[in-house]
Design an enzyme around this catalytic site. Structure first.
Site, PDB file in Angstrom:
ATOM      1  N   PRO A 153       0.798  -1.275   0.180  1.00  0.00           N
ATOM      2  CA  PRO A 153       0.120  -0.025   0.157  1.00  0.00           C
ATOM      3  C   PRO A 153       0.940   1.320   0.039  1.00  0.00           C
ATOM      4  O   PRO A 153       1.784   1.405   0.949  1.00  0.00           O
ATOM      5  CB  PRO A 153      -0.922  -0.108   1.252  1.00  0.00           C
ATOM      6  CG  PRO A 153      -0.815  -1.451   1.654  1.00  0.00           C
ATOM      7  CD  PRO A 153       0.486  -2.132   1.092  1.00  0.00           C
ATOM      8  N   CYS A 154       0.409   2.164  -0.927  1.00  0.00           N
ATOM      9  CA  CYS A 154       1.249   3.173  -0.886  1.00  0.00           C
ATOM     10  C   CYS A 154       0.859   4.590  -0.504  1.00  0.00           C
ATOM     11  O   CYS A 154       1.528   5.656  -0.181  1.00  0.00           O
ATOM     12  CB  CYS A 154       1.562   3.662  -2.489  1.00  0.00           C
ATOM     13  SG  CYS A 154       0.051   4.048  -3.334  1.00  0.00           S
ATOM     14  N   GLN A 155      -0.560   4.660   0.349  1.00  0.00           N
ATOM     15  CA  GLN A 155      -0.979   5.814   0.904  1.00  0.00           C
ATOM     16  C   GLN A 155      -0.370   6.561   1.502  1.00  0.00           C
ATOM     17  O   GLN A 155       0.090   7.708   1.807  1.00  0.00           O
ATOM     18  CB  GLN A 155      -2.612   5.485   1.140  1.00  0.00           C
ATOM     19  CG  GLN A 155      -3.414   5.199   0.218  1.00  0.00           C
ATOM     20  CD  GLN A 155      -3.548   3.447  -0.063  1.00  0.00           C
ATOM     21  OE1 GLN A 155      -2.541   2.776   0.349  1.00  0.00           O
ATOM     22  NE2 GLN A 155      -4.413   2.867  -0.503  1.00  0.00           N
TER      23      GLN A 155
END
Length: 249
Positions: free
Chosen positions: A91-93
């Site tokens: 996940p990059c958020q």
């Protein structure tokens, strides 16, 4: 959601895709000659899209923290060391510089690489590829990347970091991504060289080059499909239309 695994006899190896999303990375893996035998994705919509487009893979829709690597190993029918490639599109958020609210070390999603490492320890893949936004390097002076590399090297993997821009490989978008690549045995290859660029024979693909053959749309029009406005004007448009069966002038 789970689907049966169907392995292709011509595959040059087997891959497992963690945090798979809708399967874009898996598509590239398959194009490279590997058979993706297992994927893990928590989001129901992404997992449904993945199952639709990758019918030969076992798709597990669940929180990765709830999955036993041993269970997955048995389900895909491969012994430890039988996986050629394990990928993790973490996940990059929490790393993205576009996130002005929760970006930082307090975002719990930033530590999901520990779950990926559980699978590396059990499956012992020959190669590992971890993908994320370039912003992962600018948090705590790259501490997350350093820890991922340190932990992989502690598992006897050689590691490297590649920073790549999709525009340099023929995509009509400047999209920078960081890859931590690792290999359990042997030397790592160098990072791939750009195929497109302002100083190369193949220039960057512009948005106009990519979509100038598309028809104009009216705001609010309740139309599901329209024919192309013109015949393909360039090699990118011919590639984009590959496999299209209707709507061509």
């Amino acid at each position: 959601m789970r689907t049966r695994t169907r392995r292709t006899a011509r595959a040059e190896g087997f891959a497992v895709d963690l945090f798979s999303g809708a399967g874009g990375l898996s598509l590239g893996i398959q194009d490279a000659g590997l058979s993706v035998v297992g994927a893990v994705e928590r989001d129901i919509h992404a997992a449904t899209a993945y199952a639709t487009n990758h019918r030969g893979s076992l798709v597990v829709r669940a929180d990765i923290a709830s999955i036993s690597p041993t269970w997955l190993e048995k389900r895909i029918g491969l012994k430890s060391g039988g996986v050629s490639l394990l990928t993790a599109g973490l996940p990059c958020q929490g790393f993205s510089e576009a996130n002005r609210k929760t970006r930082g070390v307090l975002d719990e999603r930033n530590y999901l690489f520990h779950e990926m490492l559980r699978f590396v320890k059990r499956l012992r893949p020959v190669n590992v590829v971890v993908e994320n936004v370039a912003g992962i390097l600018t948090i705590e002076n790259g501490a997350f990347v350093d820890e991922i590399r340190d932990r992989l090297e502690a598992l006897q993997y050689t590691t490297d970091v590649w920073s790549l821009n999709a525009a340099d490989f023929g995509v009509p978008q400047h999209r920078r991504r960081l890859f931590v690549v690792a290999r359990r045995a042997g030397r790592l290859p160098p990072a791939p060289e750009a195929t497109h660029g302002p100083h190369l024979p193949n220039r960057w693909v512009t948005v106009e080059t990519a979509v100038s053959d598309l028809p104009s749309l009216l705001s609010g029009a309740a139309i599901d499909s329209l024919p192309y406005a013109t015949r393909p004007r360039n090699s990118f448009q011919r590639l984009a239309r590959h496999g299209a069966t209707d709507g061509q002038p």
